[in-house]
Design a protein around this motif. Structure first.
Motif, PDB file in Angstrom:
ATOM      1  N   SER A 170       0.848  -1.198   0.000  1.00  0.00           N
ATOM      2  CA  SER A 170       0.000   0.000   0.000  1.00  0.00           C
ATOM      3  C   SER A 170       0.880   1.243   0.000  1.00  0.00           C
ATOM      4  O   SER A 170       2.076   1.185   0.318  1.00  0.00           O
ATOM      5  N   ILE A 171       0.271   2.349  -0.298  1.00  0.00           N
ATOM      6  CA  ILE A 171       0.993   3.623  -0.327  1.00  0.00           C
ATOM      7  C   ILE A 171       1.556   3.964   1.044  1.00  0.00           C
ATOM      8  O   ILE A 171       2.531   4.720   1.168  1.00  0.00           O
ATOM      9  N   LYS A 172       0.968   3.379   2.096  1.00  0.00           N
ATOM     10  CA  LYS A 172       1.411   3.696   3.457  1.00  0.00           C
ATOM     11  C   LYS A 172       2.860   3.281   3.710  1.00  0.00           C
ATOM     12  O   LYS A 172       3.508   3.815   4.614  1.00  0.00           O
ATOM     13  N   ARG A 173       3.362   2.322   2.935  1.00  0.00           N
ATOM     14  CA  ARG A 173       4.774   1.948   3.059  1.00  0.00           C
ATOM     15  C   ARG A 173       5.703   3.146   2.898  1.00  0.00           C
ATOM     16  O   ARG A 173       6.783   3.195   3.480  1.00  0.00           O
ATOM     17  N   PHE A 174       5.271   4.096   2.075  1.00  0.00           N
ATOM     18  CA  PHE A 174       6.164   5.171   1.646  1.00  0.00           C
ATOM     19  C   PHE A 174       5.906   6.491   2.368  1.00  0.00           C
ATOM     20  O   PHE A 174       6.572   7.478   2.099  1.00  0.00           O
ATOM     21  N   ARG A 175       4.941   6.501   3.273  1.00  0.00           N
ATOM     22  CA  ARG A 175       4.682   7.627   4.169  1.00  0.00           C
ATOM     23  C   ARG A 175       4.599   8.966   3.424  1.00  0.00           C
ATOM     24  O   ARG A 175       5.285   9.932   3.764  1.00  0.00           O
ATOM     25  N   PRO A 176       3.736   9.043   2.403  1.00  0.00           N
ATOM     26  CA  PRO A 176       3.585  10.311   1.694  1.00  0.00           C
ATOM     27  C   PRO A 176       2.758  11.302   2.497  1.00  0.00           C
ATOM     28  O   PRO A 176       1.996  10.922   3.393  1.00  0.00           O
ATOM     29  N   CYS A 210      14.989   4.305   2.110  1.00  0.00           N
ATOM     30  CA  CYS A 210      15.813   3.453   2.960  1.00  0.00           C
ATOM     31  C   CYS A 210      15.042   2.174   3.284  1.00  0.00           C
ATOM     32  O   CYS A 210      13.939   1.944   2.789  1.00  0.00           O
ATOM     33  N   VAL A 211      15.614   1.361   4.161  1.00  0.00           N
ATOM     34  CA  VAL A 211      15.022   0.053   4.497  1.00  0.00           C
ATOM     35  C   VAL A 211      13.665   0.192   5.178  1.00  0.00           C
ATOM     36  O   VAL A 211      12.928  -0.790   5.288  1.00  0.00           O
ATOM     37  N   MET A 212      13.312   1.384   5.624  1.00  0.00           N
ATOM     38  CA  MET A 212      12.046   1.561   6.327  1.00  0.00           C
ATOM     39  C   MET A 212      10.847   1.164   5.470  1.00  0.00           C
ATOM     40  O   MET A 212       9.813   0.736   5.989  1.00  0.00           O
ATOM     41  N   VAL A 213      10.957   1.279   4.153  1.00  0.00           N
ATOM     42  CA  VAL A 213       9.824   0.908   3.291  1.00  0.00           C
ATOM     43  C   VAL A 213       9.582  -0.594   3.297  1.00  0.00           C
ATOM     44  O   VAL A 213       8.529  -1.061   2.855  1.00  0.00           O
ATOM     45  N   ASN A 214      10.552  -1.372   3.812  1.00  0.00           N
ATOM     46  CA  ASN A 214      10.380  -2.823   3.909  1.00  0.00           C
ATOM     47  C   ASN A 214       9.627  -3.246   5.166  1.00  0.00           C
ATOM     48  O   ASN A 214       9.364  -4.426   5.364  1.00  0.00           O
ATOM     49  N   ASN A 215       9.305  -2.282   6.020  1.00  0.00           N
ATOM     50  CA  ASN A 215       8.537  -2.569   7.231  1.00  0.00           C
ATOM     51  C   ASN A 215       7.053  -2.487   6.898  1.00  0.00           C
ATOM     52  O   ASN A 215       6.558  -1.437   6.502  1.00  0.00           O
ATOM     53  N   ASN A 216       6.351  -3.598   7.051  1.00  0.00           N
ATOM     54  CA  ASN A 216       4.914  -3.627   6.807  1.00  0.00           C
ATOM     55  C   ASN A 216       4.215  -2.879   7.950  1.00  0.00           C
ATOM     56  O   ASN A 216       4.237  -3.343   9.093  1.00  0.00           O
ATOM     57  N   PRO A 217       3.606  -1.718   7.679  1.00  0.00           N
ATOM     58  CA  PRO A 217       3.033  -0.928   8.769  1.00  0.00           C
ATOM     59  C   PRO A 217       1.874  -1.619   9.472  1.00  0.00           C
ATOM     60  O   PRO A 217       1.538  -1.255  10.602  1.00  0.00           O
ATOM     61  N   ALA A 218       1.275  -2.612   8.820  1.00  0.00           N
ATOM     62  CA  ALA A 218       0.154  -3.321   9.450  1.00  0.00           C
ATOM     63  C   ALA A 218       0.627  -4.338  10.481  1.00  0.00           C
ATOM     64  O   ALA A 218      -0.097  -4.664  11.425  1.00  0.00           O
ATOM     65  N   THR A 219       1.861  -4.849  10.303  1.00  0.00           N
ATOM     66  CA  THR A 219       2.331  -5.959  11.148  1.00  0.00           C
ATOM     67  C   THR A 219       3.662  -5.694  11.840  1.00  0.00           C
ATOM     68  O   THR A 219       4.048  -6.437  12.742  1.00  0.00           O
ATOM     69  N   ALA A 220       4.412  -4.695  11.390  1.00  0.00           N
ATOM     70  CA  ALA A 220       5.780  -4.416  11.859  1.00  0.00           C
ATOM     71  C   ALA A 220       6.750  -5.529  11.479  1.00  0.00           C
ATOM     72  O   ALA A 220       7.825  -5.660  12.049  1.00  0.00           O
ATOM     73  N   LYS A 221       6.369  -6.332  10.479  1.00  0.00           N
ATOM     74  CA  LYS A 221       7.277  -7.360   9.965  1.00  0.00           C
ATOM     75  C   LYS A 221       8.129  -6.760   8.837  1.00  0.00           C
ATOM     76  O   LYS A 221       7.602  -6.125   7.926  1.00  0.00           O
ATOM     77  N   VAL A 222       9.437  -6.997   8.913  1.00  0.00           N
ATOM     78  CA  VAL A 222      10.362  -6.445   7.927  1.00  0.00           C
ATOM     79  C   VAL A 222      10.795  -7.546   6.966  1.00  0.00           C
ATOM     80  O   VAL A 222      11.182  -8.642   7.390  1.00  0.00           O
ATOM     81  N   ALA A 223      10.709  -7.273   5.670  1.00  0.00           N
ATOM     82  CA  ALA A 223      11.123  -8.227   4.639  1.00  0.00           C
ATOM     83  C   ALA A 223      12.094  -7.535   3.676  1.00  0.00           C
ATOM     84  O   ALA A 223      12.605  -6.448   3.967  1.00  0.00           O
ATOM     85  N   LYS A 224      12.348  -8.144   2.518  1.00  0.00           N
ATOM     86  CA  LYS A 224      13.283  -7.552   1.551  1.00  0.00           C
ATOM     87  C   LYS A 224      12.596  -6.671   0.522  1.00  0.00           C
ATOM     88  O   LYS A 224      13.249  -5.920  -0.201  1.00  0.00           O
ATOM     89  N   PRO A 226       9.488  -3.799  -0.514  1.00  0.00           N
ATOM     90  CA  PRO A 226       9.627  -3.602  -1.960  1.00  0.00           C
ATOM     91  C   PRO A 226      10.966  -3.008  -2.414  1.00  0.00           C
ATOM     92  O   PRO A 226      11.173  -2.790  -3.596  1.00  0.00           O
ATOM     93  N   LEU A 227      11.885  -2.772  -1.459  1.00  0.00           N
ATOM     94  CA  LEU A 227      13.139  -2.097  -1.822  1.00  0.00           C
ATOM     95  C   LEU A 227      13.957  -2.920  -2.818  1.00  0.00           C
ATOM     96  O   LEU A 227      14.579  -2.363  -3.731  1.00  0.00           O
ATOM     97  N   LYS A 228      13.904  -4.237  -2.672  1.00  0.00           N
ATOM     98  CA  LYS A 228      14.673  -5.101  -3.578  1.00  0.00           C
ATOM     99  C   LYS A 228      14.231  -4.904  -5.027  1.00  0.00           C
ATOM    100  O   LYS A 228      15.061  -4.730  -5.933  1.00  0.00           O
ATOM    101  N   THR A 229      12.918  -4.931  -5.266  1.00  0.00           N
ATOM    102  CA  THR A 229      12.406  -4.745  -6.625  1.00  0.00           C
ATOM    103  C   THR A 229      12.614  -3.314  -7.106  1.00  0.00           C
ATOM    104  O   THR A 229      13.023  -3.081  -8.252  1.00  0.00           O
ATOM    105  N   LEU A 230      12.343  -2.352  -6.232  1.00  0.00           N
ATOM    106  CA  LEU A 230      12.553  -0.945  -6.609  1.00  0.00           C
ATOM    107  C   LEU A 230      13.986  -0.701  -7.070  1.00  0.00           C
ATOM    108  O   LEU A 230      14.229   0.052  -8.010  1.00  0.00           O
ATOM    109  N   SER A 231      14.932  -1.351  -6.402  1.00  0.00           N
ATOM    110  CA  SER A 231      16.345  -1.107  -6.716  1.00  0.00           C
ATOM    111  C   SER A 231      16.717  -1.579  -8.116  1.00  0.00           C
ATOM    112  O   SER A 231      17.717  -1.127  -8.682  1.00  0.00           O
ATOM    113  N   THR A 232      15.891  -2.461  -8.692  1.00  0.00           N
ATOM    114  CA  THR A 232      16.220  -2.968 -10.033  1.00  0.00           C
ATOM    115  C   THR A 232      15.927  -1.954 -11.131  1.00  0.00           C
ATOM    116  O   THR A 232      16.450  -2.063 -12.235  1.00  0.00           O
TER     117      THR A 232
END
Length: 262
Positions: A170-176, A210-224, A226-232
């Motif tokens: 969701s857009i909330k990942r990116f804190r606009p 930064c890595v903060m976008v990998n933190n799911n705001p609904a769960t506070a679970k951190v994964a790889k 969307p930063l991994k895909t964005l970086s491509t």
């Protein structure tokens, strides 16, 4: 097709959950009540989701001059104008920042909830933190946001990313602060000066993520993601970009449904 404001957000306390609003007052430092508060540790250094992803699970509400924070089964409230007079000298990244503590009671509630000693502080005055931009060749009075007062994201940028992700975000990942309906992905990077309502905004620069976008705001679970895909496809000068940093040239109210005029 017009560019239209579809969502507005403020984040009263830096790195805590945001609040969706239907309208907001644009000020030089950022939207009114946006990132005017933050948490600092015993060394007066800022605390963010980068090290403490569970900050996303603290939910603020603003009502009748008070901020109420909900976390798990606990709540705490304080008056928005409440503070201890003694100044505290902190930093937001490289920027010297003068803040004041809200109260010992509020700091203790956050310390208990997080499991370590911290203080909730507030920036009081325009100019208590200045951010110098080499790209703009000017110095801005800013809030406690990472660098610039506002973050703008176009809808097509998120759609383009989600087409490439197995699990949509969701857009909330990116804190606009401002989300607009757009025509093509990442065209907001190239905006110059534009107007929403009676407020003029100017683009500062695309926002490095930064890595903060990998933190799911609904769960506070951190994964790889969307930063991994964005970086491509969004990497330049060792930064991964998503959304653009902007600042306003005058004060005024903007609202969901407003048209963006160029």
């Amino acid at each position: 097709m017009s560019y239209i404001v579809t969502e507005l957000y403020i984040y009263p306390i830096k790195s805590l959950a945001g609040i969706a609003v239907s309208s907001a007052k644009a000020q030089e430092m950022g939207f009114e009540n946006d990132r005017r508060w933050m948490l600092i540790d015993q060394n007066n250094e800022l605390i963010t989701q980068r090290e403490h992803p569970n900050l996303s699970q603290f939910y603020p509400e603003i009502n009748e001059g008070k901020i109420t924070i909900s976390h798990q089964d606990s709540t705490h409230e304080f008056f928005m104008d409440e503070h201890i007079e003694k100044p505290i000298f902190s930093k937001v990244w490289d920027d010297d920042t003068q803040v004041v503590e809200i109260s010992k009671l509020t700091s203790q509630w956050f310390s208990d909830a997080l499991g370590f000693s911290c203080k909730l502080v507030k920036i009081l005055n325009n100019g208590d933190r200045k951010h110098s931009s080499s790209r703009l060749n000017q110095t801005l009075n800013v809030s406690l946001a990472d660098a610039f007062p506002y973050l703008l994201i176009g809808s097509k940028s998120l759609e383009f990313l989600n087409e490439r992700l197995e699990e949509k975000v969701s857009i909330k990942r990116f804190r606009p602060n401002i989300v607009i309906s757009s025509l093509t992905a990442h065209e907001e990077d190239f905006f110059d000066t534009f107007q929403i309502g009676n407020v003029q905004f100017k683009n500062a620069k695309p926002c490095g993520r930064c890595v903060m976008v990998n933190n799911n705001p609904a769960t506070a679970k951190v994964a790889k993601e969307p930063l991994k895909t964005l970086s491509t496809y969004r990497t330049s000068n060792n930064n991964v970009y998503f959304g653009t940093n902007i600042f306003c040239l005058n004060e005024g109210i903007i609202a969901v449904g407003d048209v963006v005029n160029f």
